[in-house]
Design a protein around this motif. Structure first.
Motif: not given
Lengths: 440, 138
Positions: A391-405
């Motif tokens: 779950l924390e990985n999923l959250k991190k991926k979402i945060l990375d995508a929001l940050k990156g894009e």
């Protein structure tokens, strides 16, 4: 499948004929405004236009002053109506989503035109007289319900005027009456799908085949999600009460942008800051001029909706130019620590992750003079793993995508399903606590 | 053995709402653990009829899932747990989490283990002569 034109002559009109028609109708409209709309005549005079006949060609449209929502509010209630009230047979009013309502009046001819345009819109999605249309847009001052209603009757389809709300009954009717078409907001369609699932109603083996959705901005990802949850093709329709209501622009079966009913409305796209007219393909604020409306004509009305013009030809054969689907509005742009973000962009990122439910809320607040964004999303059982790290990985991926894009730094909070309040009309996606502080 | 895991939002009452349902359905918890992170928790537990309880929870809109875990009996004495973990470690198996409890009769202790490679871990423990429990009707 061959395209289904409702009004072939209008829908595949040759370009030069269309431009001639538009110019002719524009002149009449400007003339009417000069004589019957004091608020607009004042604007024209201020812009140095002496008479309505200063317009020499269609391109002179850009010399005319804009009409803003504020202009219409200032003449509340009936100052934007260009006809004696005895000729007005119906009044509608904006939903007031973003402030004081604006009022529009329709003559007999306006209602006839509107019905025609809505019939075109529905036919564009492949709907015909054999269809049964359940209208779950609100009936009343809001243009959604009655606008679609008259068009569907004009088309000869069977109309079920449900209005909004009472979701269990909506589902029961959908099934019992063998409904083939549902009209509502996209967020309500998802809610209906969820309630159907919870009450163990399988909509897969029904006649239900088409959804006509509008009245709020939605993303392509949202469309995929709706089509995953319901056995339908989802079509986007566009309109706003100030211009006429639904029926301004519609998707054909190609679903590559929305055809504008250009014989009745002239679209422009402008830079929302400088107000310069932008070329096709460039995103900006949509502006419409009504050229046949009698009750409440508007000239260069600034919609606040963000889109771009598509002038290339469409596979459906319609010659009317298209606008890109409206996924955001100038006034729902969030400025977060100087970064501009639209809720629809956040939605696009979120819905790319499997297991993230299309129910989310963006909470903006200010702590120690810093904007903070907290995105609440519901997670589904299908993605839930009992391992904390996944779950924390999923959250991190979402945060990375929001940050990156989107260059958006925020926090994401996972919520249990159904913890976000469902809406029967327009969904409330953003809670901006900064505004509440400013107002207090 | 199947374990039920339930997602818990970090807010007052979320744990209680699960437990209260279990009470209502007269479900007895045989073993449980609660993991917490900064903003959510995971409640894990073992019950007699996990499939039924899972369905009931999902019907009540809880986010829940079934997970295959290994449950072994160990000696209730110093080194009891270390010997089991030692066997897995020697095979390079990593443990996601575990929780342990002593049997009410005081005859031994039990460990519920979640490992990355379930089949291999199961095989390894069986080969080492460690008995695996299939239910907790203690």
């Amino acid at each position: 499948m061959s395209p289904t034109y409702w009004d072939e002559e209008a829908e595949i009109i040759q370009e030069d004929n269309l431009r001639k028609l538009q110019f002719n109708r524009l002149q009449k409209t400007v003339n009417r405004a000069w004589h019957h709309l004091p608020y607009y005549r004042r604007k024209m005079s201020e812009a140095g236009l002496q008479t309505p006949y200063d317009l020499k060609s269609l391109s002179d449209l850009s010399r005319l002053p804009f009409t803003s929502k504020r202009d219409l509010r200032e003449v509340y209630p009936f100052g934007a109506i260009a006809e004696p009230m005895k000729n007005i047979i119906r009044i509608h009013s904006s939903s007031g989503t973003t402030g004081t309502a604006t009022v529009v009046g329709y003559t007999q001819n306006d209602i006839r035109t509107w019905s025609e345009l809505m019939a075109r819109t529905l036919a564009g999605g492949g709907i015909n007289e054999d269809d049964r249309i359940q209208i779950a847009f609100g009936y009343g001052l809001f243009t959604g319900g009655l606008g679609v209603h008259y068009g569907a009757e004009k088309l000869g389809a069977t109309v079920i005027p449900m209005s909004s709300g009472n979701t269990l009954r909506q589902i029961q009717i959908l099934k019992d009456f063998n409904i083939s078409v549902l009209c509502c907001t996209p967020s309500y369609a998802l809610y209906l799908a969820e309630v159907a699932r919870d009450s163990h109603v399988d909509l897969a083996d029904t006649q239900f085949r088409i959804g006509i959705f509008g009245a709020e901005p939605w993303s392509e990802e949202m469309r995929s999600e709706i089509e995953r949850q319901l056995p339908i093709q989802a079509y986007d329709i566009y309109g706003l009460s100030e211009v006429i209501g639904p029926g301004v622009a519609f998707e054909c079966e190609a679903r590559q942008g929305l055809h504008v009913n250009e014989d009745h409305f002239i679209p422009e796209v402008i830079d929302p800051i400088s107000a310069d007219v932008l070329p096709p393909g460039t995103k900006g604020e949509l502006v419409f001029t009504t050229i046949t409306k009698e009750g409440t004509p508007v000239i260069r009305y600034r919609t606040g909706d963000i889109s771009s013009l598509i002038v290339s030809s469409c596979s459906c054969g319609r010659t009317m130019s298209r606008i890109e689907r409206v996924a955001s509005r100038t006034d729902d742009m969030l400025i977060i620590r100087g970064v501009n973000v639209y809720p629809s962009q956040i939605e696009s990122v979120l819905l790319r992750f499997k297991g993230i439910e299309p129910h989310y809320q963006i909470i903006v607040s200010r702590e120690h003079f810093m904007d903070t964004v907290d995105i609440h999303v519901e997670i589904s059982s299908e993605i839930f793993s009992d391992e904390v790290k996944s779950l924390e990985n999923l959250k991190k991926k979402i945060l990375d995508a929001l940050k990156g894009e989107l260059h958006l730094s925020c926090t994401v909070k996972f919520l249990e399903p159904k913890s976000i309040t469902r809406s029967e009309g327009k969904a409330k996606r953003v809670i901006d606590l900064r505004k509440e502080e400013d107002n207090s | 053995m199947k374990q039920i895991s339930v997602f818990l939002e970090n807010r007052p009452g979320s744990l209680f709402s699960v437990l209260d349902r279990l009470r209502e359905w007269k479900v007895n918890l045989r073993a449980l653990s609660l993991a917490d992170t900064a903003d959510f928790g995971v409640l894990r537990f073992i019950v007699k009829d996990p499939q039924t309880v899972l369905e009931q929870l999902k019907n009540e809109n809880f986010t829940a899932t079934l997970t295959e875990v290994l449950t072994v009996g160990i000696a209730d004495q110093p080194g009891g747990l270390s010997s089991v973990v030692g066997i897995l470690t020697k095979e390079g198996l990593s443990i996601e989490y575990l929780y342990a409890f002593v049997s009410p009769e005081g005859r031994g202790a039990y460990v519920v283990l979640r490992v990355e490679d379930y089949d291999k871990a199961r095989h390894t423990l069986e080969n080492a002569g460690i008995p695996l429990l299939e239910n907790l009707s203690l």
